[in-house]
Design a protein around this motif. Structure first.
Motif, PDB file in Angstrom:
ATOM      1  N   ARG A   1      20.354   2.583   6.372  1.00 24.23           N
ATOM      2  CA  ARG A   1      19.792   2.587   7.730  1.00 24.23           C
ATOM      3  C   ARG A   1      18.621   1.622   7.884  1.00 24.23           C
ATOM      4  NH1 ARG A   1      20.530   8.458   7.650  1.00 24.23           N
ATOM      5  NH2 ARG A   1      18.496   8.565   6.686  1.00 24.23           N
TER       6      ARG A   1
ATOM      7  N   GLY B   1       0.790  -1.228   0.000  1.00 25.35           N
ATOM      8  CA  GLY B   1       0.000   0.000   0.000  1.00 25.35           C
ATOM      9  C   GLY B   1       0.826   1.285   0.000  1.00 25.35           C
ATOM     10  N   LEU B   2       2.149   1.191   0.096  1.00 27.83           N
ATOM     11  CA  LEU B   2       2.974   2.413   0.099  1.00 27.83           C
ATOM     12  C   LEU B   2       2.693   3.238  -1.156  1.00 27.83           C
ATOM     13  CD1 LEU B   2       6.567   1.247   1.185  1.00 27.83           C
ATOM     14  CD2 LEU B   2       4.864   2.440   2.566  1.00 27.83           C
ATOM     15  N   PRO B   3       2.551   4.558  -0.998  1.00 30.06           N
ATOM     16  CA  PRO B   3       2.179   5.403  -2.148  1.00 30.06           C
ATOM     17  C   PRO B   3       3.355   5.643  -3.093  1.00 30.06           C
ATOM     18  CG  PRO B   3       2.472   6.747  -0.179  1.00 30.06           C
ATOM     19  CD  PRO B   3       2.665   5.317   0.255  1.00 30.06           C
TER      20      PRO B   3
ATOM     21  N   TYR C   1      14.231  16.800  -6.582  1.00 27.77           N
ATOM     22  CA  TYR C   1      14.851  16.032  -5.499  1.00 27.77           C
ATOM     23  C   TYR C   1      16.224  15.611  -5.989  1.00 27.77           C
ATOM     24  CZ  TYR C   1      10.071  16.344  -4.085  1.00 27.77           C
ATOM     25  OH  TYR C   1       8.839  16.848  -3.768  1.00 27.77           O
TER      26      TYR C   1
ATOM     27  N   GLN D   1      19.310  15.597  -2.240  1.00 27.90           N
ATOM     28  CA  GLN D   1      18.554  14.830  -1.255  1.00 27.90           C
ATOM     29  C   GLN D   1      17.353  14.225  -1.966  1.00 27.90           C
ATOM     30  OE1 GLN D   1      19.126  14.513   2.102  1.00 27.90           O
ATOM     31  NE2 GLN D   1      21.026  15.687   2.006  1.00 27.90           N
ATOM     32  N   PRO D   2      17.238  12.877  -1.954  1.00 30.34           N
ATOM     33  CA  PRO D   2      16.112  12.260  -2.671  1.00 30.34           C
ATOM     34  C   PRO D   2      14.788  12.440  -1.935  1.00 30.34           C
ATOM     35  CG  PRO D   2      17.304  10.587  -1.456  1.00 30.34           C
ATOM     36  CD  PRO D   2      18.082  11.872  -1.273  1.00 30.34           C
ATOM     37  N   LEU D   3      13.701  12.232  -2.659  1.00 30.28           N
ATOM     38  CA  LEU D   3      12.394  12.012  -2.032  1.00 30.28           C
ATOM     39  C   LEU D   3      12.376  10.560  -1.567  1.00 30.28           C
ATOM     40  CD1 LEU D   3       9.368  12.279  -1.416  1.00 30.28           C
ATOM     41  CD2 LEU D   3       8.903  12.116  -3.851  1.00 30.28           C
ATOM     42  N   VAL D   4      12.112  10.350  -0.280  1.00 29.36           N
ATOM     43  CA  VAL D   4      12.166   8.998   0.286  1.00 29.36           C
ATOM     44  C   VAL D   4      10.790   8.589   0.810  1.00 29.36           C
ATOM     45  CG1 VAL D   4      13.180   7.544   2.089  1.00 29.36           C
ATOM     46  CG2 VAL D   4      14.585   9.258   0.932  1.00 29.36           C
ATOM     47  N   ILE D   5      10.371   7.394   0.450  1.00 25.49           N
ATOM     48  CA  ILE D   5       9.119   6.826   0.967  1.00 25.49           C
ATOM     49  C   ILE D   5       9.462   5.495   1.628  1.00 25.49           C
ATOM     50  CG2 ILE D   5       6.837   5.940   0.338  1.00 25.49           C
ATOM     51  CD1 ILE D   5       7.019   7.809  -2.156  1.00 25.49           C
ATOM     52  N   GLU D   6       9.066   5.329   2.875  1.00 20.70           N
ATOM     53  CA  GLU D   6       9.438   4.122   3.618  1.00 20.70           C
ATOM     54  C   GLU D   6       8.273   3.613   4.456  1.00 20.70           C
ATOM     55  OE1 GLU D   6      12.898   4.528   6.179  1.00 20.70           O
ATOM     56  OE2 GLU D   6      12.525   2.594   7.124  1.00 20.70           O
ATOM     57  N   GLY D   7       8.161   2.304   4.535  1.00 17.35           N
ATOM     58  CA  GLY D   7       7.140   1.714   5.392  1.00 17.35           C
ATOM     59  C   GLY D   7       6.931   0.248   5.062  1.00 17.35           C
ATOM     60  N   ALA D   8       5.970  -0.371   5.737  1.00 19.14           N
ATOM     61  CA  ALA D   8       5.666  -1.779   5.497  1.00 19.14           C
ATOM     62  C   ALA D   8       5.335  -1.973   4.022  1.00 19.14           C
ATOM     63  CB  ALA D   8       4.496  -2.213   6.374  1.00 19.14           C
TER      64      ALA D   8
ATOM     65  N   SER E   1       2.918   8.459  -6.236  1.00 11.70           N
ATOM     66  CA  SER E   1       3.882   9.551  -6.099  1.00 11.70           C
ATOM     67  C   SER E   1       4.718   9.711  -7.365  1.00 11.70           C
ATOM     68  CB  SER E   1       4.799   9.300  -4.893  1.00 11.70           C
ATOM     69  OG  SER E   1       4.023   9.228  -3.710  1.00 11.70           O
TER      70      SER E   1
END
Lengths: 377, 377
Positions: free
Chosen positions: A329, A170-172, A344, A347-354, A176
């Motif tokens: 990390r 489900g991460l966008p 970006y 510094q990149p645009l970062v999306i993180e999660g399950a 994006s």
């Protein structure tokens, strides 16, 4: 109230959760002015269709029953006794029946065909549905990673297709990237960790545990496929990389990607049994991985199994990354995506999660369906 | 080809970049089947409108001229000699003229009213445009942080309004929250660093530099507003927090938020000149900040200026956060947002990247316009 008819292909883990989400979101969606009308559901053996797709739907009691039956591992066929509620078709008739329904509904109310199966056989029905003017929402990666010709047909009407849950659950991610693309901000590079399993494995071996032990632990924790080689081959990550690469406009196929497998060919499923792989094959891989982890550590780096899309390159495999970078990390089974573009840049645009799980994957599918609501009257 | 008429209110930094992006994306958007037809642009003094909004538009040469003139700091009025291209209206007639245009276009082609101003005076025209059936795209935070009644009118048709660039510039924050909301995944908590300026300041004081010195450095680097108290007051972060809080359905106003200012009331702009603040006031703040930074460090924590939305609380201010958390690791001027929900329970969904800059803010506005294309014929 906007009525959106839905046919769901595949009601295993993700599909079953999607039906539950649809039922539990009734009042929320009513506030948004939307009602999802599930008119058909299928599994690999049968298709259940509302008795009249124009005026009837599979009601919430019935959808709950579908969830219950599928959770129990049974086939949809066992629901054929609900004969007042629906028509039941065998798999051999399913494709023709879905196309018939799509033909009839597309001209009047429109239809969303949702593919939550893991099958490569839905391609035919999806491409025909696209031709008929239907919308398509996919959690299934296979149709998007098929031959270029088939892909082109599938995405011929970009506003009518969504497939967020094929990458990072489900991460966008896709939403994006689509925003960045439509704003004309050229994407220079994507670097991502898109496998929760390999993320877990690589962050555990970093702590000094033997690779073989970590893989076995991951298997017993249920983090891997039944045969962990399905994860270790990198093919799942490669499919996601291909989906992103094609989204960026690259004309690439699965067999043209550079894919690093974490086991050698002679340990493949065709050459070695799962038992032999787990009991002896895996042990032979420990030294090499350990050496690579240590070599990386000497430079203050860590090993990550990543997808890299840059220029004409689309690659998946182990890379040494700075310990202090967003991907370096990463711990545990999260997914992470770093996007570099004009906006970006350093510094990149970062999306993180399950990036896995039936609940979140199904939530992504549901968000996709709501996202195309403006195409319905 | 889908034609989308656009009127742009405010063509300072963000608006000017938006016009440039629109022009440079012509061929990209043509491939997507979309053409943005800019029929009007305004600044605080005048409105330029195409001579016939149905058949004409402000062409690309003219839009480039607008960008050039605004970059030079001049008023749009200086373009009134292009009398064949457009009609020129003084500010006093602008609102009525925009409403007239909206009335005429909304019935036929539809219209997007884009607000890239920083004015609180656009509220009237925006609310009327909404009533008339127009779409609204905002980079301007003011209308969304006005009284609840006005806000309710503005978002009365949620599919027809977008405002991604009001929080985190082009970062896909609002779009991602909307996806989560529409999938019925209840958002439990948002913790975010939404000020590049305060992010820079708080990560620099962590290294031991005096607060006063860091603020002066930030000012000379152009990171702060001309009067740094506009950043240090927390009001900009509070507006963003309010926008997110209302998006989550909270019925809150700016004056009901808990807002921590980094300077005491007696050093406010009404009580102390900018010169006095910079030369003496700031120095008096050093000790307190230093003590708080050191106290946090004793627990392995760092101070961050954050926005917290949890339950009925919406607060902005300094918080001690674990050094090793996503927000604790933040360096420099990036924005970061951590979302906790059912799907993102122990590990949040994290979005991080540049949260300021005219280029990326304008890119976010453009992505918003493209996102509502399905509402146009």
């Amino acid at each position: 109230m906007k009525n959106i008819p839905v046919i769901l292909l595949g009601c295993g883990g993700v599909g079953r959760h999607l039906l539950q989400h649809i039922v539990s979101c009734r009042s929320l969606h009513a506030k948004l002015g939307v009602r999802l009308r599930v008119v058909g559901v299928s599994d690999s053996k049968s298709l259940l269709l509302a008795s009249d797709v124009f005026t009837r739907e599979l009601d919430d009691t019935f959808l709950n029953e579908v969830s219950r039956v599928k959770l129990g591992g049974s086939s949809l066929k066992t629901l054929s006794s609900f004969v007042n509620e629906c028509q039941v078709f065998a798999n051999s008739e399913a494709t023709r029946t879905v196309i018939d329904t799509a033909t009839r509904l597309s001209k009047s109310t429109g239809l969303v065909v949702v593919d939550c199966s893991a099958s490569s056989e839905t391609m035919g029905v999806l491409n025909q549905a696209v031709d008929l003017g239907c919308c398509i929402v996919l959690a299934n990666k296979k149709p998007l990673t098929a031959a270029m010709d088939d892909y082109d047909k599938l995405v011929a009407h970009p506003r009518r297709i969504r497939y967020e849950s094929t990458v990072g659950a489900g991460l966008p991610v896709i939403a994006s990237l689509n925003r960045i693309l439509s704003s004309g901000d050229p994407i220079r590079c994507i670097v991502a960790c898109l496998s929760g399993t390999l993320g877990y494995v690589m962050s555990e071996v970093e702590g000094g545990k033997p690779f073989s032990q970590v893989v076995k632990d991951a298997k017993s924790l249920g983090y891997t496929e039944p045969d962990p080689r399905d994860d270790l081959s990198g093919m799942d990550v490669a499919r996601k990389a291909l989906i992103l690469s094609r989204l960026l406009g690259r004309r690439v196929n699965l067999d043209s990607l550079k894919i690093e497998s974490l086991y050698p060919e002679e340990m493949g499923p065709n050459m070695m049994s799962l038992e032999d792989f787990l009991s002896s094959g895996l042990l032979l891989l420990d030294n090499d991985i350990q050496e690579r982890v240590q070599k990386a550590a000497l430079d203050g780096k860590v090993l990550r199994y990543v997808c890299v899309i840059e220029g004409s390159r689309t690659e998946v495999g182990l890379r040494e990354l700075p310990k202090d970078s967003p991907l370096g990390r990463l711990r545990g089974s999260n997914n992470i995506l770093a996007i570099y573009s004009r906006c970006y840049n350093e510094q990149p645009l970062v999306i993180e999660g399950a990036g896995a799980g039936n609940d979140t994957t199904a939530a992504g599918v549901l968000a996709d369906i709501l996202d195309i609501q403006d195409l319905f009257a």
